[in-house]
Design a protein around this motif. Structure first.
Motif, PDB file in Angstrom:
ATOM      1  N   PHE A  12       0.836  -1.201   0.000  1.00  0.00           N
ATOM      2  CA  PHE A  12       0.000   0.000   0.000  1.00  0.00           C
ATOM      3  C   PHE A  12       0.869   1.249   0.000  1.00  0.00           C
ATOM      4  O   PHE A  12       2.015   1.229   0.460  1.00  0.00           O
ATOM      5  N   ALA A  13       0.307   2.314  -0.519  1.00  0.00           N
ATOM      6  CA  ALA A  13       0.993   3.608  -0.495  1.00  0.00           C
ATOM      7  C   ALA A  13      -0.051   4.698  -0.277  1.00  0.00           C
ATOM      8  O   ALA A  13      -1.215   4.529  -0.652  1.00  0.00           O
ATOM      9  N   LEU A  14       0.367   5.787   0.349  1.00  0.00           N
ATOM     10  CA  LEU A  14      -0.518   6.943   0.447  1.00  0.00           C
ATOM     11  C   LEU A  14      -0.060   8.008  -0.525  1.00  0.00           C
ATOM     12  O   LEU A  14       1.140   8.292  -0.628  1.00  0.00           O
ATOM     13  N   HIS A  15      -1.029   8.561  -1.262  1.00  0.00           N
ATOM     14  CA  HIS A  15      -0.763   9.739  -2.060  1.00  0.00           C
ATOM     15  C   HIS A  15      -1.465  10.899  -1.368  1.00  0.00           C
ATOM     16  O   HIS A  15      -2.402  10.684  -0.601  1.00  0.00           O
ATOM     17  N   TYR A  16      -0.979  12.101  -1.623  1.00  0.00           N
ATOM     18  CA  TYR A  16      -1.494  13.267  -0.907  1.00  0.00           C
ATOM     19  C   TYR A  16      -1.941  14.322  -1.917  1.00  0.00           C
ATOM     20  O   TYR A  16      -1.190  14.685  -2.823  1.00  0.00           O
ATOM     21  N   GLN A  17      -3.177  14.804  -1.735  1.00  0.00           N
ATOM     22  CA  GLN A  17      -3.680  15.857  -2.624  1.00  0.00           C
ATOM     23  C   GLN A  17      -3.884  17.141  -1.829  1.00  0.00           C
ATOM     24  O   GLN A  17      -4.586  17.141  -0.815  1.00  0.00           O
ATOM     25  N   ALA A  54      -5.039  12.391   2.444  1.00  0.00           N
ATOM     26  CA  ALA A  54      -4.317  11.143   2.193  1.00  0.00           C
ATOM     27  C   ALA A  54      -5.245  10.183   1.447  1.00  0.00           C
ATOM     28  O   ALA A  54      -6.371   9.941   1.874  1.00  0.00           O
ATOM     29  N   LEU A  55      -4.781   9.675   0.307  1.00  0.00           N
ATOM     30  CA  LEU A  55      -5.595   8.761  -0.509  1.00  0.00           C
ATOM     31  C   LEU A  55      -4.787   7.494  -0.778  1.00  0.00           C
ATOM     32  O   LEU A  55      -3.674   7.549  -1.295  1.00  0.00           O
ATOM     33  N   ILE A  56      -5.368   6.364  -0.418  1.00  0.00           N
ATOM     34  CA  ILE A  56      -4.616   5.111  -0.487  1.00  0.00           C
ATOM     35  C   ILE A  56      -4.567   4.552  -1.915  1.00  0.00           C
ATOM     36  O   ILE A  56      -5.494   4.757  -2.706  1.00  0.00           O
ATOM     37  N   ARG A  57      -3.469   3.920  -2.236  1.00  0.00           N
ATOM     38  CA  ARG A  57      -3.277   3.186  -3.492  1.00  0.00           C
ATOM     39  C   ARG A  57      -2.726   1.815  -3.156  1.00  0.00           C
ATOM     40  O   ARG A  57      -2.061   1.650  -2.126  1.00  0.00           O
ATOM     41  N   TRP A  58      -2.971   0.855  -4.054  1.00  0.00           N
ATOM     42  CA  TRP A  58      -2.461  -0.487  -3.830  1.00  0.00           C
ATOM     43  C   TRP A  58      -1.632  -0.907  -5.032  1.00  0.00           C
ATOM     44  O   TRP A  58      -2.135  -0.932  -6.153  1.00  0.00           O
ATOM     45  N   ASN A  59      -0.379  -1.203  -4.780  1.00  0.00           N
ATOM     46  CA  ASN A  59       0.495  -1.690  -5.834  1.00  0.00           C
ATOM     47  C   ASN A  59       0.265  -3.189  -5.969  1.00  0.00           C
ATOM     48  O   ASN A  59       0.948  -4.003  -5.370  1.00  0.00           O
ATOM     49  N   ARG A  60      -0.740  -3.538  -6.771  1.00  0.00           N
ATOM     50  CA  ARG A  60      -1.170  -4.929  -6.877  1.00  0.00           C
ATOM     51  C   ARG A  60      -0.282  -5.693  -7.865  1.00  0.00           C
ATOM     52  O   ARG A  60      -0.154  -5.279  -9.028  1.00  0.00           O
ATOM     53  N   PRO A  61       0.296  -6.780  -7.405  1.00  0.00           N
ATOM     54  CA  PRO A  61       1.216  -7.533  -8.269  1.00  0.00           C
ATOM     55  C   PRO A  61       0.561  -7.889  -9.602  1.00  0.00           C
ATOM     56  O   PRO A  61      -0.551  -8.418  -9.632  1.00  0.00           O
ATOM     57  N   GLN A  78      -3.377   0.473  -8.042  1.00  0.00           N
ATOM     58  CA  GLN A  78      -4.832   0.422  -8.072  1.00  0.00           C
ATOM     59  C   GLN A  78      -5.445   1.547  -7.243  1.00  0.00           C
ATOM     60  O   GLN A  78      -5.037   1.768  -6.096  1.00  0.00           O
ATOM     61  N   PRO A  79      -6.467   2.228  -7.789  1.00  0.00           N
ATOM     62  CA  PRO A  79      -7.171   3.250  -7.005  1.00  0.00           C
ATOM     63  C   PRO A  79      -8.062   2.575  -5.954  1.00  0.00           C
ATOM     64  O   PRO A  79      -8.427   1.403  -6.113  1.00  0.00           O
ATOM     65  N   PRO A  80      -8.409   3.314  -4.889  1.00  0.00           N
ATOM     66  CA  PRO A  80      -9.169   2.711  -3.793  1.00  0.00           C
ATOM     67  C   PRO A  80     -10.509   2.099  -4.217  1.00  0.00           C
ATOM     68  O   PRO A  80     -10.956   1.130  -3.608  1.00  0.00           O
ATOM     69  N   GLY A  81     -11.122   2.672  -5.242  1.00  0.00           N
ATOM     70  CA  GLY A  81     -12.396   2.135  -5.702  1.00  0.00           C
ATOM     71  C   GLY A  81     -12.325   0.670  -6.113  1.00  0.00           C
ATOM     72  O   GLY A  81     -13.330  -0.038  -6.095  1.00  0.00           O
TER      73      GLY A  81
END
Ligand code: C2E
Ligand code: MG
Ligand code: MG
Ligand code: MG
Length: 283
Positions: free
Chosen positions: A40-45, A59-66, A71-74
């Motif tokens: 997981f990673a946090l991006h900041y807007q 803070a908006l979460i992202r997932w670095n999916r193998p 991937q966006p949180p949705g």
């Protein structure tokens, strides 16, 4: 439909539905390992006031999916919401945002606040305020640096419980925002009983204001009413200078959107902050 059935008549799912269900299972399985694999990673807007000053970041979460990229949180939050996984992810978000605030403090970077999105399940956790207090204590951060965002739909699911929990956070000195305002069915009259400081107008209304008089009326009315209830108003999804001008003329307090910046990894946000403090726009 008959055409969705196989030759034997027992296939209830179309191939597309099967694919979607398989994909979902796949995501669920991979999500379970994502925390320990540090994916997981946090991006900041950034959010800016009428003078162009940065008032904080979301803070908006992202997932670095193998095998699938960032991937966006949705794509995964709704799946995580169906189990206690969302609680663990929520804890990770809180700890990571706090660590980032500490890092910014150490680097001498001024960051007025970080807003964190809460999930519906977190809002049902009686232990949440205690958990947040512990993170603040461990990181020696003032509570005023944190802000939490809750959608109106989440708050209305059980208004009494939400009111109690949000009240505890408010008493700790944490600011609270109603997120995605206008997409649910609640009235401001009811929401005013909850201890919110900010109201974030959903970006679907912002998207329409340059060409849809109904959206202009909704946005103007919402801002006026929110102000009369003592809430400051943030417009989300501001993408153009025209939208910004219309929102300013409607007396909107703060703005967030691609017009200023996309959500960025911390190091890129720092570049934005550096550039931005040199070129503040006049009032
Ligand atoms: P949100 O809290 O309403 O966040 C704003 C969303 O709008 C973000 O999408 C952001 O990237 C997007 N956005 C910002 N400015 C613009 C713009 O100018 N135009 C357009 N088209 N979009 C813009 P994102 O990052 O995909 O997040 C979606 C939702 O996922 C968030 O909506 C929030 O509800 C949820 N979410 C994000 N991070 C977390 C988290 O850490 N925990 C939980 N529980 N939910 C999260
Ligand atoms: Mg939000
Ligand atoms: Mg929002
Ligand atoms: Mg939204």
């Amino acid at each position: 439909h008959a055409k969705d059935m196989g030759r034997n008549g027992f296939q209830f799912f179309s191939p597309e539905m099967n694919r979607a269900a398989m994909e979902r299972l796949d995501i669920e399985r991979q999500l379970r390992d994502a925390l320990k694999l540090d994916q997981f990673a946090l991006h900041y807007q950034p959010r800016l006031d009428r003078n162009g000053r940065v008032t904080g970041v979301e803070a908006l979460i992202r997932w670095n999916r193998p095998g699938h990229g960032l991937q966006p949180p949705g794509r995964f939050i709704p799946i995580a919401e169906e189990s206690d996984l969302i609680i663990l992810i929520g804890e990770w978000v809180l700890a990571t945002a706090a660590a980032q605030l500490v890092a910014w403090q150490k680097a001498g970077i001024e960051m007025p606040s970080v807003a964190i999105n809460l999930s519906a399940r977190q809002l049902r956790l009686a232990g949440l305020p205690g958990q947040i207090a512990a993170v603040l204590q461990d990181s020696r951060l003032p509570a005023a640096l944190l802000e939490f965002e809750v959608t109106e739909t989440m708050a209305m699911e059980n208004p009494e419980r939400a009111s109690r929990l949000l009240g505890e956070l408010r008493d700790m000195g944490i600011a609270l925002a109603i997120d995605d305002f206008g997409t649910g069915y609640s009235s401001l009259a009811y929401l005013k009983r909850l201890p919110f400081d900010h109201l974030k107008i959903d970006r679907s209304f912002v998207a329409g204001i340059a060409h849809d008089q109904n959206d202009v009326a909704i946005v103007r009315g919402t801002i006026a009413l929110a102000h009369s209830l003592g809430l400051t108003v943030v417009a989300e999804g501001v993408e153009t200078a025209e939208q910004l001008a219309l929102l300013k003329s409607a007396d909107c307090d703060e703005f967030q959107g691609f017009h200023f910046s996309r959500p960025l990894p911390a190091d890129e946000l720092e570049v934005f902050l550096g550039k931005h403090s040199q070129t503040p726009t006049p009032p």
